[in-house]
Design an enzyme around this catalytic site. Structure first.
Site, PDB file in Angstrom:
ATOM      1  N   GLY A  65       0.753  -1.248   0.000  1.00  0.00           N
ATOM      2  CA  GLY A  65       0.000   0.000   0.000  1.00  0.00           C
ATOM      3  C   GLY A  65       0.782   1.296   0.000  1.00  0.00           C
ATOM      4  O   GLY A  65       0.199   2.359  -0.206  1.00  0.00           O
ATOM      5  N   CYS A 114     -13.203   3.714 -29.178  1.00  0.00           N
ATOM      6  CA  CYS A 114     -14.516   4.270 -29.517  1.00  0.00           C
ATOM      7  C   CYS A 114     -15.374   4.365 -28.262  1.00  0.00           C
ATOM      8  O   CYS A 114     -16.368   3.666 -28.095  1.00  0.00           O
ATOM      9  CB  CYS A 114     -15.176   3.387 -30.574  1.00  0.00           C
ATOM     10  SG  CYS A 114     -16.604   4.175 -31.340  1.00  0.00           S
ATOM     11  N   GLU A 115     -14.938   5.220 -27.331  1.00  0.00           N
ATOM     12  CA  GLU A 115     -15.597   5.466 -26.046  1.00  0.00           C
ATOM     13  C   GLU A 115     -15.353   6.917 -25.659  1.00  0.00           C
ATOM     14  O   GLU A 115     -14.204   7.365 -25.640  1.00  0.00           O
ATOM     15  CB  GLU A 115     -15.000   4.579 -24.942  1.00  0.00           C
ATOM     16  CG  GLU A 115     -15.361   3.126 -24.995  1.00  0.00           C
ATOM     17  CD  GLU A 115     -16.764   2.849 -24.475  1.00  0.00           C
ATOM     18  OE1 GLU A 115     -17.343   3.756 -23.822  1.00  0.00           O
ATOM     19  OE2 GLU A 115     -17.273   1.748 -24.730  1.00  0.00           O
ATOM     20  N   GLU A 145       4.061  -6.455   1.482  1.00  0.00           N
ATOM     21  CA  GLU A 145       3.783  -6.855   0.103  1.00  0.00           C
ATOM     22  C   GLU A 145       3.780  -5.658  -0.845  1.00  0.00           C
ATOM     23  O   GLU A 145       2.745  -5.308  -1.419  1.00  0.00           O
ATOM     24  CB  GLU A 145       2.429  -7.567   0.021  1.00  0.00           C
ATOM     25  CG  GLU A 145       2.353  -8.847   0.818  1.00  0.00           C
ATOM     26  CD  GLU A 145       0.955  -9.450   0.837  1.00  0.00           C
ATOM     27  OE1 GLU A 145       0.837 -10.626   1.183  1.00  0.00           O
ATOM     28  OE2 GLU A 145      -0.020  -8.722   0.509  1.00  0.00           O
ATOM     29  N   PRO A 146       4.911  -5.011  -1.050  1.00  0.00           N
ATOM     30  CA  PRO A 146       4.929  -3.883  -1.983  1.00  0.00           C
ATOM     31  C   PRO A 146       4.752  -4.344  -3.419  1.00  0.00           C
ATOM     32  O   PRO A 146       5.271  -5.387  -3.826  1.00  0.00           O
ATOM     33  CB  PRO A 146       6.321  -3.281  -1.770  1.00  0.00           C
ATOM     34  CG  PRO A 146       7.158  -4.431  -1.312  1.00  0.00           C
ATOM     35  CD  PRO A 146       6.237  -5.276  -0.466  1.00  0.00           C
ATOM     36  N   ARG A 152      -6.785   3.163 -16.033  1.00  0.00           N
ATOM     37  CA  ARG A 152      -6.899   3.625 -14.652  1.00  0.00           C
ATOM     38  C   ARG A 152      -7.605   4.985 -14.518  1.00  0.00           C
ATOM     39  O   ARG A 152      -8.278   5.220 -13.520  1.00  0.00           O
ATOM     40  CB  ARG A 152      -5.527   3.669 -13.970  1.00  0.00           C
ATOM     41  CG  ARG A 152      -4.916   2.286 -13.779  1.00  0.00           C
ATOM     42  CD  ARG A 152      -3.649   2.320 -12.961  1.00  0.00           C
ATOM     43  NE  ARG A 152      -3.915   2.687 -11.578  1.00  0.00           N
ATOM     44  CZ  ARG A 152      -3.530   3.821 -11.012  1.00  0.00           C
ATOM     45  NH1 ARG A 152      -2.866   4.733 -11.717  1.00  0.00           N
ATOM     46  NH2 ARG A 152      -3.813   4.061  -9.749  1.00  0.00           N
TER      47      ARG A 152
END
Length: 432
Positions: A248, A361-362, A290-291, A330
Protein backbone atom coordinates in the site's frame (compact mmCIF):
# COMPACT_ATOMS: atom_id res chain seq x y z
CA UNK A 1 11.12 15.55 -13.35
CA UNK A 2 8.66 13.60 -11.23
CA UNK A 3 11.02 10.56 -11.25
CA UNK A 4 14.73 10.71 -10.57
CA UNK A 5 15.54 8.20 -13.34
CA UNK A 6 14.27 10.65 -15.99
CA UNK A 7 16.24 13.40 -17.72
CA UNK A 8 16.72 15.39 -20.91
CA UNK A 9 19.57 14.74 -23.36
CA UNK A 10 21.52 16.99 -25.72
CA UNK A 11 18.84 16.53 -28.40
CA UNK A 12 16.24 17.89 -26.01
CA UNK A 13 14.51 14.51 -25.77
CA UNK A 14 13.18 12.82 -22.63
CA UNK A 15 15.43 10.05 -21.34
CA UNK A 16 14.90 7.15 -18.96
CA UNK A 17 18.07 5.88 -17.31
CA UNK A 18 19.91 7.94 -19.92
CA UNK A 19 18.21 6.24 -22.89
CA UNK A 20 16.46 8.45 -25.46
CA UNK A 21 12.72 7.73 -25.35
CA UNK A 22 12.13 9.18 -28.83
CA UNK A 23 14.73 6.73 -30.12
CA UNK A 24 12.92 3.90 -28.32
CA UNK A 25 9.63 4.94 -29.95
CA UNK A 26 11.30 4.93 -33.38
CA UNK A 27 12.92 1.54 -32.76
CA UNK A 28 9.99 -0.35 -31.23
CA UNK A 29 6.91 1.66 -32.23
CA UNK A 30 4.13 3.02 -30.04
CA UNK A 31 2.25 2.58 -27.78
CA UNK A 32 5.22 1.27 -25.86
CA UNK A 33 5.70 0.35 -22.21
CA UNK A 34 9.23 1.17 -21.06
CA UNK A 35 10.56 -0.13 -17.75
CA UNK A 36 13.81 0.64 -15.95
CA UNK A 37 15.25 -2.62 -14.59
CA UNK A 38 17.82 -0.78 -12.49
CA UNK A 39 15.06 1.20 -10.80
CA UNK A 40 13.09 -1.97 -10.03
CA UNK A 41 16.18 -3.51 -8.44
CA UNK A 42 16.86 -0.31 -6.48
CA UNK A 43 13.30 -0.27 -5.11
CA UNK A 44 13.56 -3.95 -4.14
CA UNK A 45 16.80 -3.33 -2.26
CA UNK A 46 15.37 -0.39 -0.33
CA UNK A 47 12.65 -2.69 1.05
CA UNK A 48 14.88 -5.72 1.64
CA UNK A 49 17.54 -3.70 3.45
CA UNK A 50 15.03 -1.83 5.62
CA UNK A 51 13.09 -4.97 6.56
CA UNK A 52 16.25 -6.86 7.53
CA UNK A 53 17.62 -3.88 9.43
CA UNK A 54 14.51 -3.20 11.49
CA UNK A 55 12.62 -6.53 11.57
CA UNK A 56 15.51 -8.98 11.31
CA UNK A 57 16.70 -11.57 8.81
CA UNK A 58 13.51 -13.57 9.25
CA UNK A 59 11.30 -10.77 7.87
CA UNK A 60 9.73 -11.11 4.44
CA UNK A 61 9.31 -8.95 1.34
CA UNK A 62 6.70 -10.25 -1.08
CA UNK A 63 6.20 -8.62 -4.47
CA UNK A 64 2.50 -8.01 -5.16
CA UNK A 65 2.68 -9.30 -8.70
CA UNK A 66 -0.78 -8.10 -9.72
CA UNK A 67 0.92 -4.69 -10.11
CA UNK A 68 2.87 -5.97 -13.10
CA UNK A 69 3.22 -9.63 -13.97
CA UNK A 70 5.37 -11.15 -16.70
CA UNK A 71 8.25 -13.62 -16.68
CA UNK A 72 11.09 -11.12 -16.52
CA UNK A 73 9.60 -9.40 -13.45
CA UNK A 74 9.59 -12.68 -11.52
CA UNK A 75 13.19 -13.36 -12.56
CA UNK A 76 14.26 -9.93 -11.25
CA UNK A 77 12.47 -10.16 -7.91
CA UNK A 78 13.77 -13.70 -7.38
CA UNK A 79 17.32 -12.42 -7.96
CA UNK A 80 16.68 -9.60 -5.46
CA UNK A 81 15.58 -12.00 -2.71
CA UNK A 82 11.84 -11.26 -2.77
CA UNK A 83 9.00 -13.70 -2.33
CA UNK A 84 5.78 -12.96 -4.18
CA UNK A 85 2.04 -12.86 -3.74
CA UNK A 86 -0.07 -14.22 -6.57
CA UNK A 87 -3.81 -14.01 -7.15
CA UNK A 88 -4.54 -16.47 -9.96
CA UNK A 89 -3.42 -19.67 -11.64
CA UNK A 90 -2.10 -17.47 -14.44
CA UNK A 91 0.25 -15.65 -12.08
CA UNK A 92 1.30 -18.98 -10.51
CA UNK A 93 2.06 -20.38 -13.96
CA UNK A 94 4.01 -17.30 -15.04
CA UNK A 95 6.11 -17.43 -11.87
CA UNK A 96 6.77 -21.14 -12.43
CA UNK A 97 7.88 -20.53 -16.01
CA UNK A 98 10.27 -17.86 -14.73
CA UNK A 99 11.88 -20.40 -12.41
CA UNK A 100 10.45 -18.85 -9.26
CA UNK A 101 10.48 -21.04 -6.13
CA UNK A 102 6.83 -21.16 -5.15
CA UNK A 103 7.69 -22.05 -1.56
CA UNK A 104 8.17 -18.28 -1.32
CA UNK A 105 4.76 -17.51 -2.85
CA UNK A 106 1.52 -16.54 -1.09
CA UNK A 107 -1.74 -17.16 -2.99
CA UNK A 108 -4.34 -14.42 -2.41
CA UNK A 109 -7.82 -13.61 -3.82
CA UNK A 110 -11.29 -13.65 -2.33
CA UNK A 111 -12.59 -16.49 -4.50
CA UNK A 112 -10.07 -19.18 -5.40
CA UNK A 113 -11.69 -21.95 -7.42
CA UNK A 114 -11.13 -25.61 -6.64
CA UNK A 115 -9.05 -25.75 -9.83
CA UNK A 116 -6.91 -22.82 -8.61
CA UNK A 117 -6.34 -24.53 -5.26
CA UNK A 118 -5.43 -27.89 -6.78
CA UNK A 119 -3.10 -26.34 -9.36
CA UNK A 120 -1.34 -24.21 -6.75
CA UNK A 121 -0.85 -27.17 -4.39
CA UNK A 122 0.49 -29.31 -7.24
CA UNK A 123 2.86 -26.45 -8.14
CA UNK A 124 4.26 -26.35 -4.61
CA UNK A 125 2.68 -23.12 -3.37
CA UNK A 126 4.08 -22.02 -0.01
CA UNK A 127 1.00 -20.44 1.54
CA UNK A 128 -2.62 -19.75 0.80
CA UNK A 129 -3.97 -16.51 2.26
CA UNK A 130 -7.51 -17.66 3.03
CA UNK A 131 -10.26 -15.14 2.64
CA UNK A 132 -13.32 -16.96 4.00
CA UNK A 133 -14.54 -20.16 5.64
CA UNK A 134 -15.68 -21.76 2.36
CA UNK A 135 -12.14 -21.43 1.05
CA UNK A 136 -10.64 -22.80 4.27
CA UNK A 137 -12.84 -25.88 3.96
CA UNK A 138 -12.01 -26.32 0.27
CA UNK A 139 -8.23 -26.11 0.84
CA UNK A 140 -8.50 -28.54 3.75
CA UNK A 141 -10.42 -31.06 1.66
CA UNK A 142 -8.18 -30.83 -1.41
CA UNK A 143 -5.00 -30.95 0.69
CA UNK A 144 -6.19 -34.09 2.51
CA UNK A 145 -7.07 -35.71 -0.82
CA UNK A 146 -3.51 -35.02 -1.95
CA UNK A 147 -2.07 -36.32 1.30
CA UNK A 148 -0.44 -33.10 2.45
CA UNK A 149 -0.84 -30.49 5.18
CA UNK A 150 -1.01 -27.06 3.52
CA UNK A 151 0.29 -23.87 5.18
CA UNK A 152 -2.24 -21.04 5.32
CA UNK A 153 -2.71 -17.53 6.65
CA UNK A 154 -6.11 -16.01 7.33
CA UNK A 155 -6.93 -12.65 5.80
CA UNK A 156 -8.60 -10.38 8.35
CA UNK A 157 -10.13 -6.92 8.02
CA UNK A 158 -9.07 -4.58 10.83
CA UNK A 159 -11.85 -2.09 10.05
CA UNK A 160 -9.63 0.81 9.02
CA UNK A 161 -10.42 3.41 6.37
CA UNK A 162 -7.08 4.69 4.97
CA UNK A 163 -8.79 7.69 3.29
CA UNK A 164 -7.57 6.75 -0.18
CA UNK A 165 -9.57 6.09 -3.32
CA UNK A 166 -12.70 4.10 -2.44
CA UNK A 167 -11.89 1.69 -5.28
CA UNK A 168 -8.60 0.65 -3.65
CA UNK A 169 -9.80 0.68 -0.04
CA UNK A 170 -9.73 -2.90 1.28
CA UNK A 171 -9.33 -2.70 5.05
CA UNK A 172 -12.89 -1.76 6.06
CA UNK A 173 -15.37 -4.09 7.75
CA UNK A 174 -17.69 -4.06 4.69
CA UNK A 175 -14.95 -4.92 2.20
CA UNK A 176 -15.35 -7.99 -0.03
CA UNK A 177 -12.01 -9.16 1.35
CA UNK A 178 -11.30 -11.06 4.54
CA UNK A 179 -13.02 -11.79 7.85
CA UNK A 180 -13.79 -8.85 10.13
CA UNK A 181 -12.25 -8.71 13.59
CA UNK A 182 -14.92 -6.30 14.80
CA UNK A 183 -17.84 -8.66 14.11
CA UNK A 184 -16.26 -11.73 15.72
CA UNK A 185 -15.99 -13.54 12.39
CA UNK A 186 -12.17 -13.43 12.50
CA UNK A 187 -12.14 -15.36 15.79
CA UNK A 188 -14.67 -17.87 14.46
CA UNK A 189 -12.67 -18.63 11.31
CA UNK A 190 -9.47 -18.92 13.37
CA UNK A 191 -11.05 -21.45 15.72
CA UNK A 192 -12.46 -23.45 12.80
CA UNK A 193 -9.14 -23.45 10.91
CA UNK A 194 -7.25 -24.74 13.94
CA UNK A 195 -9.58 -27.75 14.10
CA UNK A 196 -8.85 -28.96 10.55
CA UNK A 197 -6.33 -31.68 9.68
CA UNK A 198 -5.41 -30.78 6.09
CA UNK A 199 -4.15 -27.27 6.79
CA UNK A 200 -1.73 -25.63 9.18
CA UNK A 201 -2.50 -22.11 10.36
CA UNK A 202 0.73 -20.06 10.32
CA UNK A 203 -0.59 -16.57 10.96
CA UNK A 204 -2.66 -13.66 9.75
CA UNK A 205 -2.77 -11.17 6.92
CA UNK A 206 -4.36 -7.77 6.39
CA UNK A 207 -4.26 -5.14 3.68
CA UNK A 208 -5.69 -1.70 4.27
CA UNK A 209 -5.52 -0.06 0.85
CA UNK A 210 -3.25 1.74 -1.57
CA UNK A 211 -1.49 5.07 -2.04
CA UNK A 212 -0.60 5.39 1.66
CA UNK A 213 2.05 8.03 2.29
CA UNK A 214 3.10 7.48 5.92
CA UNK A 215 3.32 4.76 8.57
CA UNK A 216 0.41 5.90 10.78
CA UNK A 217 -2.19 3.72 9.06
CA UNK A 218 0.17 0.74 9.25
CA UNK A 219 0.64 1.39 12.97
CA UNK A 220 -3.12 1.42 13.49
CA UNK A 221 -3.66 -1.81 11.57
CA UNK A 222 -0.71 -3.58 13.21
CA UNK A 223 -2.03 -2.61 16.65
CA UNK A 224 -5.42 -4.18 15.90
CA UNK A 225 -3.81 -7.28 14.40
CA UNK A 226 -1.34 -7.78 17.27
CA UNK A 227 -4.07 -7.34 19.87
CA UNK A 228 -6.05 -9.99 17.98
CA UNK A 229 -3.01 -12.30 18.00
CA UNK A 230 -2.69 -11.80 21.77
CA UNK A 231 -6.41 -12.52 22.27
CA UNK A 232 -6.20 -15.72 20.21
CA UNK A 233 -3.15 -16.83 22.17
CA UNK A 234 -5.04 -16.33 25.44
CA UNK A 235 -8.27 -18.03 24.37
CA UNK A 236 -7.11 -20.70 21.92
CA UNK A 237 -3.47 -21.27 22.96
CA UNK A 238 -2.36 -20.53 19.40
CA UNK A 239 0.32 -17.95 18.66
CA UNK A 240 0.78 -16.66 15.11
CA UNK A 241 4.19 -17.19 13.54
CA UNK A 242 3.57 -14.73 10.67
CA UNK A 243 1.93 -11.31 10.50
CA UNK A 244 1.63 -10.07 6.91
CA UNK A 245 0.69 -6.38 6.84
CA UNK A 246 0.09 -6.27 3.09
CA UNK A 247 1.16 -3.50 0.76
CA UNK A 248 0.00 0.00 0.00
CA UNK A 249 2.85 2.52 0.20
CA UNK A 250 2.17 5.16 -2.43
CA UNK A 251 4.16 6.64 -5.30
CA UNK A 252 4.49 10.10 -6.81
CA UNK A 253 2.25 10.25 -9.85
CA UNK A 254 2.21 14.06 -9.84
CA UNK A 255 4.26 16.81 -8.21
CA UNK A 256 1.61 17.27 -5.49
CA UNK A 257 2.18 13.74 -4.19
CA UNK A 258 4.74 13.60 -1.36
CA UNK A 259 8.00 11.70 -1.54
CA UNK A 260 8.01 8.60 0.70
CA UNK A 261 11.11 7.61 2.62
CA UNK A 262 10.50 3.84 2.79
CA UNK A 263 13.42 3.19 5.15
CA UNK A 264 12.18 5.84 7.58
CA UNK A 265 8.61 4.53 7.48
CA UNK A 266 9.63 0.92 8.08
CA UNK A 267 11.88 2.02 10.94
CA UNK A 268 8.97 3.87 12.59
CA UNK A 269 6.68 0.88 12.09
CA UNK A 270 9.28 -1.49 13.55
CA UNK A 271 9.75 0.61 16.68
CA UNK A 272 5.99 0.70 17.20
CA UNK A 273 5.53 -3.05 16.68
CA UNK A 274 8.45 -4.10 18.87
CA UNK A 275 7.14 -1.97 21.72
CA UNK A 276 3.58 -3.28 21.33
CA UNK A 277 4.68 -6.93 21.15
CA UNK A 278 6.51 -6.47 24.46
CA UNK A 279 3.47 -4.86 26.07
CA UNK A 280 1.14 -7.62 24.89
CA UNK A 281 3.41 -10.41 26.08
CA UNK A 282 3.57 -12.24 22.78
CA UNK A 283 6.46 -13.44 20.67
CA UNK A 284 7.55 -11.32 17.73
CA UNK A 285 5.95 -12.82 14.61
CA UNK A 286 7.69 -12.86 11.26
CA UNK A 287 6.65 -9.53 9.73
CA UNK A 288 5.96 -9.44 6.00
CA UNK A 289 5.15 -6.57 3.64
CA UNK A 290 3.78 -6.85 0.10
CA UNK A 291 4.93 -3.88 -1.98
CA UNK A 292 3.83 -3.88 -5.60
CA UNK A 293 3.12 -0.40 -6.92
CA UNK A 294 6.10 1.07 -5.06
CA UNK A 295 8.42 -1.49 -6.67
CA UNK A 296 7.48 -0.95 -10.33
CA UNK A 297 5.42 2.22 -10.79
CA UNK A 298 8.21 4.80 -11.03
CA UNK A 299 10.29 2.35 -13.08
CA UNK A 300 7.86 2.68 -15.98
CA UNK A 301 6.51 5.11 -18.51
CA UNK A 302 4.37 4.72 -21.62
CA UNK A 303 5.21 6.29 -24.97
CA UNK A 304 2.51 7.29 -27.45
CA UNK A 305 2.43 9.05 -30.81
CA UNK A 306 0.18 12.11 -31.03
CA UNK A 307 -2.48 12.01 -33.72
CA UNK A 308 -5.39 14.42 -33.96
CA UNK A 309 -5.09 17.76 -32.17
CA UNK A 310 -8.62 19.10 -31.80
CA UNK A 311 -9.16 22.67 -30.65
CA UNK A 312 -12.69 23.82 -29.77
CA UNK A 313 -12.43 27.61 -29.28
CA UNK A 314 -13.93 28.72 -25.99
CA UNK A 315 -14.41 25.12 -24.82
CA UNK A 316 -11.76 22.46 -24.79
CA UNK A 317 -8.66 21.11 -26.50
CA UNK A 318 -7.97 17.43 -27.17
CA UNK A 319 -4.70 15.72 -28.03
CA UNK A 320 -5.41 12.19 -29.24
CA UNK A 321 -2.85 9.39 -29.03
CA UNK A 322 -2.44 5.94 -30.58
CA UNK A 323 -3.23 4.17 -27.29
CA UNK A 324 -5.78 4.72 -24.55
CA UNK A 325 -7.92 2.84 -22.07
CA UNK A 326 -6.94 -0.50 -23.62
CA UNK A 327 -3.36 -0.04 -22.37
CA UNK A 328 -4.11 2.23 -19.38
CA UNK A 329 -7.68 2.02 -18.02
CA UNK A 330 -6.90 3.63 -14.65
CA UNK A 331 -8.18 7.13 -15.39
CA UNK A 332 -11.42 5.72 -16.79
CA UNK A 333 -11.79 3.44 -13.73
CA UNK A 334 -10.51 5.57 -10.87
CA UNK A 335 -9.80 9.08 -12.17
CA UNK A 336 -6.12 8.35 -11.43
CA UNK A 337 -3.65 11.20 -11.85
CA UNK A 338 -0.59 11.05 -14.10
CA UNK A 339 2.13 13.43 -15.22
CA UNK A 340 2.27 13.89 -18.99
CA UNK A 341 5.08 15.43 -21.05
CA UNK A 342 6.12 15.73 -24.64
CA UNK A 343 8.99 13.24 -24.91
CA UNK A 344 10.07 15.00 -28.08
CA UNK A 345 10.63 18.32 -26.24
CA UNK A 346 10.01 18.07 -22.49
CA UNK A 347 11.55 21.48 -21.80
CA UNK A 348 9.27 23.36 -24.23
CA UNK A 349 6.81 25.87 -22.72
CA UNK A 350 3.50 24.13 -22.00
CA UNK A 351 0.78 26.71 -22.57
CA UNK A 352 -2.11 24.67 -23.97
CA UNK A 353 -4.62 23.31 -21.44
CA UNK A 354 -5.93 20.09 -22.89
CA UNK A 355 -7.21 16.55 -22.43
CA UNK A 356 -5.11 13.57 -23.50
CA UNK A 357 -7.60 11.31 -25.27
CA UNK A 358 -7.30 7.69 -26.33
CA UNK A 359 -8.20 6.12 -29.66
CA UNK A 360 -10.93 3.76 -28.41
CA UNK A 361 -14.52 4.27 -29.52
CA UNK A 362 -15.60 5.47 -26.05
CA UNK A 363 -16.21 9.04 -24.89
CA UNK A 364 -14.71 8.01 -21.55
CA UNK A 365 -11.45 6.86 -23.14
CA UNK A 366 -9.25 9.53 -21.58
CA UNK A 367 -5.77 9.26 -20.10
CA UNK A 368 -5.72 12.62 -18.34
CA UNK A 369 -7.67 15.89 -18.29
CA UNK A 370 -6.58 19.45 -17.56
CA UNK A 371 -2.92 18.96 -18.41
CA UNK A 372 -0.63 21.37 -20.23
CA UNK A 373 1.31 20.55 -23.38
CA UNK A 374 3.14 22.76 -25.93
CA UNK A 375 0.76 25.07 -27.78
CA UNK A 376 2.08 23.95 -31.19
CA UNK A 377 1.98 20.23 -30.52
CA UNK A 378 1.41 18.32 -33.74
CA UNK A 379 0.70 14.93 -35.24
CA UNK A 380 3.67 12.56 -34.91
CA UNK A 381 5.07 14.05 -31.70
CA UNK A 382 5.98 11.50 -28.99
CA UNK A 383 4.03 11.85 -25.74
CA UNK A 384 5.15 10.23 -22.48
CA UNK A 385 2.83 9.34 -19.61
CA UNK A 386 4.99 8.89 -16.53
CA UNK A 387 4.94 6.43 -13.62
CA UNK A 388 2.99 3.76 -15.49
CA UNK A 389 4.98 0.72 -14.36
CA UNK A 390 2.14 -0.48 -12.10
CA UNK A 391 -1.37 -1.50 -13.16
CA UNK A 392 -0.98 -0.51 -16.81
CA UNK A 393 0.41 -3.59 -18.57
CA UNK A 394 -1.30 -5.85 -16.01
CA UNK A 395 -4.72 -4.23 -16.61
CA UNK A 396 -4.40 -3.90 -20.38
CA UNK A 397 -6.98 -5.44 -22.69
CA UNK A 398 -7.80 -6.03 -26.34
CA UNK A 399 -10.77 -3.66 -26.28
CA UNK A 400 -11.64 -2.54 -29.81
CA UNK A 401 -9.43 -5.45 -30.91
CA UNK A 402 -6.29 -3.49 -30.18
CA UNK A 403 -3.08 -5.44 -29.63
CA UNK A 404 -1.27 -5.04 -26.31
CA UNK A 405 1.92 -2.96 -26.51
CA UNK A 406 5.40 -4.38 -26.15
CA UNK A 407 7.31 -4.04 -22.89
CA UNK A 408 10.89 -2.84 -23.31
CA UNK A 409 13.31 -3.08 -20.39
CA UNK A 410 16.28 -0.76 -19.86
CA UNK A 411 19.22 -2.27 -17.96
CA UNK A 412 22.50 -0.40 -17.50
CA UNK A 413 21.67 1.88 -20.40
CA UNK A 414 20.76 -0.90 -22.85
CA UNK A 415 17.28 -1.82 -24.07
CA UNK A 416 15.80 -5.25 -24.63
CA UNK A 417 12.35 -6.74 -25.25
CA UNK A 418 10.72 -8.34 -22.20
CA UNK A 419 7.24 -8.80 -23.72
CA UNK A 420 6.62 -8.80 -27.47
CA UNK A 421 4.01 -6.56 -29.07
CA UNK A 422 0.83 -8.42 -29.91
CA UNK A 423 0.20 -8.91 -33.61
CA UNK A 424 -3.11 -9.04 -35.46
CA UNK A 425 -2.69 -12.81 -35.58
CA UNK A 426 -2.29 -12.89 -31.77
CA UNK A 427 -5.64 -11.13 -31.41
CA UNK A 428 -7.55 -13.87 -33.27
CA UNK A 429 -5.38 -16.77 -32.05
CA UNK A 430 -8.13 -18.34 -29.89
CA UNK A 431 -11.01 -17.61 -32.26
CA UNK A 432 -12.64 -20.70 -33.80
Amino acid sequence: MICENLGVNALGHLTIQGVDTVGLAEKYGTPLYVMDENRIRHNCRVYINAMKKYFGENSGCLYASKACSFKRIYEIIKEEGFGTDVVSSGEVYTALKAGFDLKNAYFHSNNKTDADIAFAIDSGIGYFVCDNIEEVNAIDEIAREKGIVQNVLLRLTPGIDPHTYEAVNTGKVDSKFGSAIETGQAFEITEKTLSLKGIRLCGFHCHIGSQIFDSEIYKSSSEIMLEFIADVKKKLSFEAEILDLGGGYGVRYIEANPYIDIDKNIKELSEFIHKLVSQLGINMPRICLEPGRSIVADAGLTLYTAGTVKRIPGYKNYVSIDGGMADNPRYALYGSYYSVVSASRPDAPCEMLCTLAGRCCESGDLIQENIRLPQDIKRGEIIAVLTTGAYNYSMSSNYNRLGKPAVVMIADGKDYIAVKRETLEDIIRNDV
